[in-house]
Design a protein around this motif. Structure first.
Motif, PDB file in Angstrom:
ATOM      1  N   CYS A 199       0.853  -1.184   0.000  1.00  0.00           N
ATOM      2  CA  CYS A 199       0.000   0.000   0.000  1.00  0.00           C
ATOM      3  C   CYS A 199       0.885   1.229   0.000  1.00  0.00           C
ATOM      4  O   CYS A 199       1.752   1.370   0.852  1.00  0.00           O
ATOM      5  N   TYR A 200       0.664   2.113  -0.994  1.00  0.00           N
ATOM      6  CA  TYR A 200       1.518   3.303  -1.142  1.00  0.00           C
ATOM      7  C   TYR A 200       0.797   4.572  -0.710  1.00  0.00           C
ATOM      8  O   TYR A 200       1.237   5.667  -1.003  1.00  0.00           O
ATOM      9  N   CYS A 201      -0.350   4.414  -0.040  1.00  0.00           N
ATOM     10  CA  CYS A 201      -1.141   5.587   0.327  1.00  0.00           C
ATOM     11  C   CYS A 201      -0.335   6.530   1.220  1.00  0.00           C
ATOM     12  O   CYS A 201       0.394   6.087   2.090  1.00  0.00           O
TER      13      CYS A 201
ATOM     14  N   TYR B  88      -9.102   1.266   6.949  1.00  0.00           N
ATOM     15  CA  TYR B  88      -8.536   1.546   5.626  1.00  0.00           C
ATOM     16  C   TYR B  88      -9.572   1.192   4.550  1.00  0.00           C
ATOM     17  O   TYR B  88     -10.275   0.191   4.680  1.00  0.00           O
TER      18      TYR B  88
ATOM     19  N   TYR C 124      -7.990   1.026  -0.953  1.00  0.00           N
ATOM     20  CA  TYR C 124      -7.613   1.698  -2.204  1.00  0.00           C
ATOM     21  C   TYR C 124      -6.568   0.903  -3.006  1.00  0.00           C
ATOM     22  O   TYR C 124      -6.679   0.764  -4.217  1.00  0.00           O
ATOM     23  N   CYS C 125      -5.567   0.373  -2.334  1.00  0.00           N
ATOM     24  CA  CYS C 125      -4.483  -0.325  -3.053  1.00  0.00           C
ATOM     25  C   CYS C 125      -4.704  -1.844  -3.128  1.00  0.00           C
ATOM     26  O   CYS C 125      -3.880  -2.568  -3.678  1.00  0.00           O
TER      27      CYS C 125
END
Ligand SMILES: [Zn+2]
Length: 461
Positions: free
Chosen positions: A98-100, A121, A124-125
């Motif tokens: 996860c790169y958020c 969370y 998203y990723c």
């Protein structure tokens, strides 16, 4: 099945009563079932880690007699193993990078709070299979989206958590270190732990850990969550609060048996139980007897138990436990020749070990100054009275409490004096204190020579 339990403290502070209760119950459950008890140091929180805490854990377990089997297991030595499993989950598509950004995560959190839902969370990723070079990321576990996690706790009964309420929680931080919930699962599997005994504050971690271990095809252990333990103000114990810190109990003259017995009684329905025999308490201990409501620490009960064990532990053990208190005052215990007499005289009066040393210092101090005004207030003819006692004590051949008592009371009765005043006068002359410990015992323990010396000195004032 061979029972294997563990105690897994993190060296980020000193252990308190609640921590030690987990250690004690885990140790005892293993011992009562002829199983094994392991010690695991969860030392991956580098920011709060301190070696002195690790050393103190060893010291306290040793002081309590909670000896562990095999070598100590350090999480910090297992980073390769954790990374192996993280890569395995990534390769199987059961975890993802996860790169958020931090800002994005904060925003998600704010939105959740505004819509009054539990922050989590947003995934998203999750299905993007992202893999960038030179950009920091965390690894998240792909939690199930449907179904429930069920497990049976030995104390709290059947528990049920909805998967959709659980997060895709982080298993590897952006600094490359694995997280608590992840390490625990790997370690417990590696150490073949059959029964996980821990505080009920971990109940919410358990469904996450169960999902993780299922995804890794690990065997599910049994869970035993202990009810919360509160201080007398009904607040949770913390490693920062020194009152319930085990080192504090040691410094204040408590015996290990006191704490062990108190914690065992705390776990038994009827904790007013009049059994004080440690072996008996250990043998009747059973998780089925534990109530799931919070336990509130009763300081007075601990103090009363301490008095009991000080009086029942036996003189030889007592010598072992009071040594540090004498050392602390720069007194070499080997040079004390009347320690048994001191025990005999003082034990029934005291609640804490240091009081033995205080008493020793009190009676060995011949440096106190007597105040003439105080002496005259007792009796203007105190000098005459003292001289009579010097004669009587001088003639006393067998120095026993009985004989000392006879001499003093006989004199008081024959001369129609108030015994209260004479006791107080003699006590003042002999140790510089008007009240307190039984006069006959003081005279007995001081011994003839010292009593005559102190009485004679008084006559010279
Ligand atoms: Zn993300």
């Amino acid at each position: 099945m061979n029972i294997i339990t563990r105690f897994a403290p993190s060296p980020t502070g000193y252990l308190h009563l609640g921590n030690i209760r987990v250690a004690l119950y885990s140790w005892l459950f293993a011992r009562n079932n002829k199983g094994k008890f392991f010690l695991r140091i969860e030392d991956t929180d580098i920011k709060r880690y301190n070696k002195k805490y690790v050393d103190n854990i060893f010291y306290l377990l040793d002081w309590l007699g909670l000896y562990w089997d095999n070598n100590v297991y350090f999480q910090s030595k297992n980073i390769d193993l954790y990374n192996y499993y993280i890569d395995l989950l990534l390769n199987k598509g059961l975890a993802y990078k996860c790169y958020c950004s931090y800002e994005r995560l904060i925003n998600i959190r704010k939105k959740c709070i505004l819509s009054k839902i539990k922050p989590k969370y947003d995934g998203y990723c999750r299905n993007k299979n992202l893999n960038y070079k030179n950009i920091k990321y965390v690894v998240r576990f792909k939690n199930l989206l449907s179904d429930n996690v069920k497990f049976k706790d030995l104390i709290f009964g059947k528990l049920n958590f909805k998967n959709k309420e659980l997060d895709d929680f982080i298993i590897k931080r952006s600094n490359g270190l694995p997280t608590y919930n992840f390490c625990v699962v790997i370690d417990d599997n590696e150490m073949l732990i059959t029964d996980i005994i821990r505080g009920s504050e971990h109940i919410n971690n358990t469904p996450k850990q169960i999902n993780l271990l299922k995804s890794l095809n690990f065997k599910k252990p049994r869970y035993i969550h202990l009810p919360i333990i509160l201080d007398k103000y009904k607040k949770k114990l913390s490693k920062r609060n020194y009152t319930y810190n085990i080192n504090n109990y040691i410094d204040n003259g408590y015996l290990p048996n006191t704490l062990i017995s108190y914690l065992l009684k705390l776990g038994i329905y009827n904790n007013n139980l009049e059994i004080n025999d440690i072996n008996k308490l250990k043998s009747i201990f059973n998780f089925n007897n534990i109530n799931k409501s919070p336990c509130i620490i009763d300081d007075n009960k601990i103090i009363i138990l301490n008095k009991y064990y000080i009086n029942n532990i036996g003189y030889n053990s007592l010598i072992y436990y009071i040594k540090p208190f004498f050392l602390d005052k720069n007194i070499n215990m080997n040079k004390i020749n009347n320690i048994y007499k001191i025990f005999f005289v003082i034990l029934e009066r005291i609640y804490f070990l240091y009081q033995i040393v205080d008493f020793y210092i009190l009676i060995n101090n011949n440096n106190f100054k007597l105040d003439l005004n105080v002496l005259n207030k007792f009796n203007l003819k105190y000098n005459i009275i003292i001289k009579i006692f010097i004669k009587k004590f001088n003639k006393l051949y067998f120095w026993s409490i009985q004989n000392i008592k006879y001499i003093i009371n006989n004199y008081v009765n024959k001369n129609n004096l108030k015994n209260k005043y004479i006791y107080s006068l003699l006590r003042y002359i002999l140790i510089g204190k008007r009240h307190g410990i039984d006069l006959f015992k003081i005279i007995f323990i001081l011994n003839k020579k010292e009593v005559l010396l102190r009485l004679n000195n008084c006559c010279k004032i």
